[in-house]
Scaffold this motif. Sequence first.
Motif, PDB file in Angstrom:
ATOM      1  N   SER A 148     -57.630  -0.712   5.791  1.00 25.05           N
ATOM      2  CA  SER A 148     -58.619   0.219   6.324  1.00 25.05           C
ATOM      3  C   SER A 148     -58.067   0.849   7.592  1.00 25.05           C
ATOM      4  N   THR A 149     -58.111   2.178   7.637  1.00 28.54           N
ATOM      5  CA  THR A 149     -57.664   2.897   8.821  1.00 28.54           C
ATOM      6  C   THR A 149     -58.826   3.695   9.384  1.00 28.54           C
ATOM      7  N   SER A 150     -58.552   4.450  10.420  1.00 25.09           N
ATOM      8  CA  SER A 150     -59.623   5.209  11.067  1.00 25.09           C
ATOM      9  C   SER A 150     -60.132   6.349  10.199  1.00 25.09           C
ATOM     10  N   ASP A 151     -59.273   6.883   9.331  1.00 26.48           N
ATOM     11  CA  ASP A 151     -59.677   8.050   8.549  1.00 26.48           C
ATOM     12  C   ASP A 151     -59.597   7.837   7.041  1.00 26.48           C
ATOM     13  N   ALA A 152     -59.177   6.656   6.596  1.00 28.04           N
ATOM     14  CA  ALA A 152     -59.036   6.432   5.157  1.00 28.04           C
ATOM     15  C   ALA A 152     -59.095   4.942   4.846  1.00 28.04           C
ATOM     16  N   ILE A 153     -59.328   4.645   3.575  1.00 25.20           N
ATOM     17  CA  ILE A 153     -59.280   3.269   3.100  1.00 25.20           C
ATOM     18  C   ILE A 153     -58.394   3.226   1.866  1.00 25.20           C
ATOM     19  N   ILE A 154     -57.778   2.091   1.645  1.00 26.94           N
ATOM     20  CA  ILE A 154     -56.935   1.907   0.469  1.00 26.94           C
ATOM     21  C   ILE A 154     -57.635   0.911  -0.440  1.00 26.94           C
ATOM     22  N   VAL A 155     -57.965   1.357  -1.634  1.00 29.35           N
ATOM     23  CA  VAL A 155     -58.750   0.540  -2.554  1.00 29.35           C
ATOM     24  C   VAL A 155     -57.944   0.229  -3.806  1.00 29.35           C
ATOM     25  N   ASN A 156     -58.413  -0.774  -4.522  1.00 31.36           N
ATOM     26  CA  ASN A 156     -57.800  -1.157  -5.789  1.00 31.36           C
ATOM     27  C   ASN A 156     -58.079  -0.078  -6.828  1.00 31.36           C
ATOM     28  N   GLY A 157     -57.057   0.326  -7.550  1.00 30.32           N
ATOM     29  CA  GLY A 157     -57.237   1.357  -8.566  1.00 30.32           C
ATOM     30  C   GLY A 157     -58.173   0.939  -9.678  1.00 30.32           C
ATOM     31  N   ALA A 158     -58.326  -0.382  -9.875  1.00 31.00           N
ATOM     32  CA  ALA A 158     -59.204  -0.890 -10.928  1.00 31.00           C
ATOM     33  C   ALA A 158     -60.666  -0.931 -10.505  1.00 31.00           C
ATOM     34  N   LEU A 159     -60.950  -0.564  -9.257  1.00 32.05           N
ATOM     35  CA  LEU A 159     -62.336  -0.560  -8.783  1.00 32.05           C
ATOM     36  C   LEU A 159     -63.148   0.428  -9.610  1.00 32.05           C
ATOM     37  N   SER A 160     -64.275  -0.033 -10.139  1.00 31.89           N
ATOM     38  CA  SER A 160     -65.083   0.836 -10.990  1.00 31.89           C
ATOM     39  C   SER A 160     -65.791   1.900 -10.159  1.00 31.89           C
ATOM     40  N   THR A 161     -66.139   2.988 -10.820  1.00 36.53           N
ATOM     41  CA  THR A 161     -66.830   4.090 -10.145  1.00 36.53           C
ATOM     42  C   THR A 161     -68.184   3.633  -9.617  1.00 36.53           C
TER      43      THR A 161
ATOM     44  N   ASN B  27     -66.460  15.772  -1.951  1.00 38.71           N
ATOM     45  CA  ASN B  27     -66.024  15.587  -0.562  1.00 38.71           C
ATOM     46  C   ASN B  27     -65.034  14.441  -0.411  1.00 38.71           C
ATOM     47  N   ASN B  28     -64.515  13.965  -1.523  1.00 37.80           N
ATOM     48  CA  ASN B  28     -63.606  12.823  -1.489  1.00 37.80           C
ATOM     49  C   ASN B  28     -62.212  13.229  -1.954  1.00 37.80           C
ATOM     50  N   LYS B  29     -61.223  12.725  -1.234  1.00 36.67           N
ATOM     51  CA  LYS B  29     -59.832  12.966  -1.622  1.00 36.67           C
ATOM     52  C   LYS B  29     -59.194  11.631  -1.981  1.00 36.67           C
ATOM     53  N   PHE B  30     -58.625  11.570  -3.178  1.00 37.08           N
ATOM     54  CA  PHE B  30     -57.954  10.369  -3.653  1.00 37.08           C
ATOM     55  C   PHE B  30     -56.454  10.635  -3.730  1.00 37.08           C
ATOM     56  N   GLU B  31     -55.699   9.691  -3.228  1.00 39.43           N
ATOM     57  CA  GLU B  31     -54.238   9.809  -3.254  1.00 39.43           C
ATOM     58  C   GLU B  31     -53.638   8.540  -3.845  1.00 39.43           C
ATOM     59  N   VAL B  32     -52.753   8.714  -4.809  1.00 33.44           N
ATOM     60  CA  VAL B  32     -52.077   7.555  -5.399  1.00 33.44           C
ATOM     61  C   VAL B  32     -51.196   6.920  -4.326  1.00 33.44           C
ATOM     62  N   TYR B  33     -51.495   5.672  -4.001  1.00 29.64           N
ATOM     63  CA  TYR B  33     -50.781   4.998  -2.918  1.00 29.64           C
ATOM     64  C   TYR B  33     -49.616   4.160  -3.448  1.00 29.64           C
ATOM     65  N   THR B  34     -49.891   3.314  -4.428  1.00 34.89           N
ATOM     66  CA  THR B  34     -48.825   2.527  -5.055  1.00 34.89           C
ATOM     67  C   THR B  34     -49.048   2.491  -6.566  1.00 34.89           C
ATOM     68  N   MET B  35     -47.944   2.303  -7.295  1.00 30.07           N
ATOM     69  CA  MET B  35     -48.004   2.211  -8.751  1.00 30.07           C
ATOM     70  C   MET B  35     -47.138   1.059  -9.231  1.00 30.07           C
ATOM     71  N   ASP B  36     -47.511   0.510 -10.382  1.00 27.02           N
ATOM     72  CA  ASP B  36     -46.709  -0.498 -11.065  1.00 27.02           C
ATOM     73  C   ASP B  36     -46.354   0.085 -12.425  1.00 27.02           C
ATOM     74  N   ALA B  37     -45.129   0.594 -12.536  1.00 23.08           N
ATOM     75  CA  ALA B  37     -44.719   1.367 -13.716  1.00 23.08           C
ATOM     76  C   ALA B  37     -45.630   2.589 -13.821  1.00 23.08           C
ATOM     77  N   LYS B  38     -46.420   2.695 -14.887  1.00 19.68           N
ATOM     78  CA  LYS B  38     -47.323   3.833 -15.037  1.00 19.68           C
ATOM     79  C   LYS B  38     -48.751   3.501 -14.627  1.00 19.68           C
ATOM     80  N   LEU B  39     -48.947   2.301 -14.109  1.00 16.22           N
ATOM     81  CA  LEU B  39     -50.282   1.853 -13.728  1.00 16.22           C
ATOM     82  C   LEU B  39     -50.547   2.128 -12.254  1.00 16.22           C
ATOM     83  N   ILE B  40     -51.659   2.787 -11.975  1.00 16.09           N
ATOM     84  CA  ILE B  40     -52.057   3.053 -10.590  1.00 16.09           C
ATOM     85  C   ILE B  40     -52.640   1.775 -10.001  1.00 16.09           C
TER      86      ILE B  40
END
Length: 223
Positions: free
Chosen positions: A137-150, A194-207
């Motif tokens: 968690s940073t001041s302007d963004a959070i890094i979440v698990n890609g498997a987190l459901s909507t 109003n949300n921006k998502f950025e791919v942070y890390t990947m495992d092969a083709k898995l986000i």
Amino acid sequence: MMKQFKRFNKQYLRSKLSTGASYTEIYISILILIGIIILSVKVFHDLYEMVITISQGTFSISIEYFLSTALELIIGIEFVKMLAKHTPSSVIEVLLFAIARKLITHHGTMLESLIGVIAILLLFAIKKYLIQPISVSTSDAIIVNGALSTEELNTAYGTEIDVKYGNTIAGIISNMANLNNQCIQPGLKVVLGNNKFEVYTMDAKLIKQVKMSLLTNENDKLA
């Protein structure tokens, strides 16, 4: 040249196999769901028999039997949801319902009941402390698990993202990228509302991880 061709063939076949497996999984899930809908008629039949027998002064169907049948259908529904979502939380929910059904409908020994209660507590603890949606968690963004459901994302962070865009954050990014003919790779940015998502890390083709931030102005969309 020959090596590149073989490598391309392998990647192509892996991609097709993965796609075929996904469609097969969806097909089986639909069959399971149809079976559950058909079997749900039995619950209505049992309920009707309960009403008739009670009106006649008898009670032929036990509450344990009725609950057992209903919970079996619920477990089946949760299993289909697990196949659709592919999230750790959905797996835990299936296990929770299965253990709860065992505790409610089967009158075992005190030790068996205690083990069941401990198992439920452990599952809740795993869901709360080990399946963490936030890794950084940073001041302007959070890094979440890609498997987190909507749904979990909306509940945890107050977002209002429609599940039609994807069942998980990784699914949202994949769907949006495919729609815009973009290559999924670390650094790929997707804007949704109003949300921006950025791919942070990947495992092969898995986000694996996604950086999520809230847009404050139009310039953020271009950043």
